[in-house]
Design an enzyme around this catalytic site. Structure first.
Site, PDB file in Angstrom:
ATOM      1  N   ARG A 145     112.449 -24.630 -91.223  1.00  0.00           N
ATOM      2  CA  ARG A 145     113.567 -25.534 -91.462  1.00  0.00           C
ATOM      3  C   ARG A 145     114.026 -25.439 -92.924  1.00  0.00           C
ATOM      4  NH1 ARG A 145     109.628 -28.531 -88.591  1.00  0.00           N
ATOM      5  NH2 ARG A 145     110.298 -29.208 -86.515  1.00  0.00           N
ATOM      6  N   LYS A 169     107.453 -31.494 -90.482  1.00  0.00           N
ATOM      7  CA  LYS A 169     107.690 -32.928 -90.305  1.00  0.00           C
ATOM      8  C   LYS A 169     106.368 -33.665 -90.145  1.00  0.00           C
ATOM      9  CE  LYS A 169     112.327 -32.713 -88.291  1.00  0.00           C
ATOM     10  NZ  LYS A 169     113.172 -33.062 -87.122  1.00  0.00           N
ATOM     11  N   HIS A 239     120.122 -23.702 -90.129  1.00  0.00           N
ATOM     12  CA  HIS A 239     119.584 -24.002 -88.802  1.00  0.00           C
ATOM     13  C   HIS A 239     119.998 -22.953 -87.769  1.00  0.00           C
ATOM     14  CE1 HIS A 239     117.018 -27.219 -87.429  1.00  0.00           C
ATOM     15  NE2 HIS A 239     117.596 -27.188 -86.247  1.00  0.00           N
ATOM     16  N   ARG A 242     117.404 -20.425 -87.729  1.00  0.00           N
ATOM     17  CA  ARG A 242     116.240 -20.931 -86.986  1.00  0.00           C
ATOM     18  C   ARG A 242     116.462 -20.750 -85.474  1.00  0.00           C
ATOM     19  NH1 ARG A 242     111.869 -24.667 -87.188  1.00  0.00           N
ATOM     20  NH2 ARG A 242     111.953 -26.377 -85.676  1.00  0.00           N
ATOM     21  N   HIS A 265     107.592 -27.642 -83.369  1.00  0.00           N
ATOM     22  CA  HIS A 265     108.076 -28.710 -82.486  1.00  0.00           C
ATOM     23  C   HIS A 265     106.901 -29.558 -81.998  1.00  0.00           C
ATOM     24  CE1 HIS A 265     112.041 -26.501 -81.297  1.00  0.00           C
ATOM     25  NE2 HIS A 265     112.184 -27.219 -82.394  1.00  0.00           N
ATOM     26  N   TYR A 274     116.205 -23.344 -75.864  1.00  0.00           N
ATOM     27  CA  TYR A 274     116.480 -21.930 -76.088  1.00  0.00           C
ATOM     28  C   TYR A 274     116.460 -21.116 -74.800  1.00  0.00           C
ATOM     29  CZ  TYR A 274     115.835 -23.347 -80.879  1.00  0.00           C
ATOM     30  OH  TYR A 274     115.966 -23.989 -82.083  1.00  0.00           O
TER      31      TYR A 274
END
Length: 293
Positions: A145, A169, A239, A242, A265, A274
């Site tokens: 990211r 994250k 992004h 990504r 994720h 995706y």
């Protein structure tokens, strides 16, 4: 007062990223600004008040995805108020989020990325050119990211093991393997960086021409400028690289769970978007190649 307490809770107890905390605060301040004219006391807000705010946002033409993010911030806020025993029931239990229309991630094809990275006139051989190339190749070659790239330090790179440690994250660490060419590019960049003799020691791997820590807008501008050579999309953001990383892996047969781990994720549902891109690609190939299509 309650919002400030909640924000401190996110910062120091939940240890959310600064970017997430800022987004939550912005959404809650916006809600508070609207609601004060209707019901000044936050603890007395009902679901009707919140629905009124949502309708106003929709009338302003704000996208459902953005509204849902704001609703998510409110859910977390009222859950915090319940936790603190300031309210008994959350008004959010009667609030439904608007449906988000399905939108496939925008990607850049492998062919276009190859053209970009093989071009002789896009990246110069000086510090700036090598750094800009590294920005693109790190994003496209690892799927990290924007915030993860900005905070990446020299110590996070292990050129010999050919892997990068990324802090994602919720401060979750993950290891991403890198290719031989990317490892060599990192080495070339570090030599260039060392030769510049920057006085101020930066804590990040990627630095500005003055040797200072990079920031999100700097990376965004760099990516936007470089991708303009090959992409006509209005949006040319980090992004997209990504998305392109994940789609390329899936098209080449990578396991969805492996892609999930590489992207950082928390659930497989976020990665499954995706698969839609790959299905669309298969349909396109079928239509072009099959005699009965």
């Amino acid at each position: 007062m309650f919002i400030e307490r909640f924000i401190r809770y996110l910062q120091f107890e939940k240890r959310f990223s600064p970017h997430t905390v800022t987004a939550y605060k912005k959404d809650l301040d916006q809600f508070s600004e609207f609601i004060v004219s209707v019901e000044p006391e936050l603890l007395k807000i009902t679901h009707q008040h919140i629905r009124t705010w949502i309708v106003k946002l929709m009338d302003q033409g704000i996208e459902a995805r953005t509204i849902n993010r704001k609703i998510s911030a409110l859910r977390s806020f009222y859950k915090f108020l319940q936790r603190e025993e300031l309210i008994e029931n959350s008004p959010m239990i009667h609030v439904r989020a608007p449906k988000i229309p399905k939108r496939l991630p925008v990607v850049i094809t492998e062919q276009k990325m190859d053209i970009l990275l093989d071009a002789k006139d896009v990246f110069s051989n000086d510090f700036t050119g090598i750094r800009d190339r590294l920005v693109i190749e790190l994003l496209y070659g690892t799927g990290m990211r924007l915030a993860e790239l900005v905070n990446l330090s020299d110590n996070d790179i292990n050129v010999y093991e050919q892997q990068i440690k990324v802090l994602g994250k919720r401060n979750k660490e993950r290891i991403i393997p890198i290719s031989n060419s990317l490892a060599k590019l990192i080495g070339d960049y570090k030599l260039q960086k060392l030769s510049r003799n920057f006085d101020n020691k930066s804590s990040t791997l990627i630095v500005t021409n003055e040797g200072k820590n990079v920031y999100p807008k700097f990376i965004y501008r760099t990516v936007n400028l470089v991708l303009s050579f090959i992409s006509t999309h209005d949006k040319k953001s980090p992004h997209i690289l990504r998305h392109s990383f994940a789609t390329s892996l899936l098209n080449r047969g990578a396991d969805l769970n492996a892609i999930k781990e590489l992207l950082g994720h928390s659930s497989l549902a976020a990665t499954q978007v995706y698969t839609h891109n790959s299905v669309e690609r298969l349909k396109s190939i079928y239509k072009q190649a099959h005699p009965k299509a």
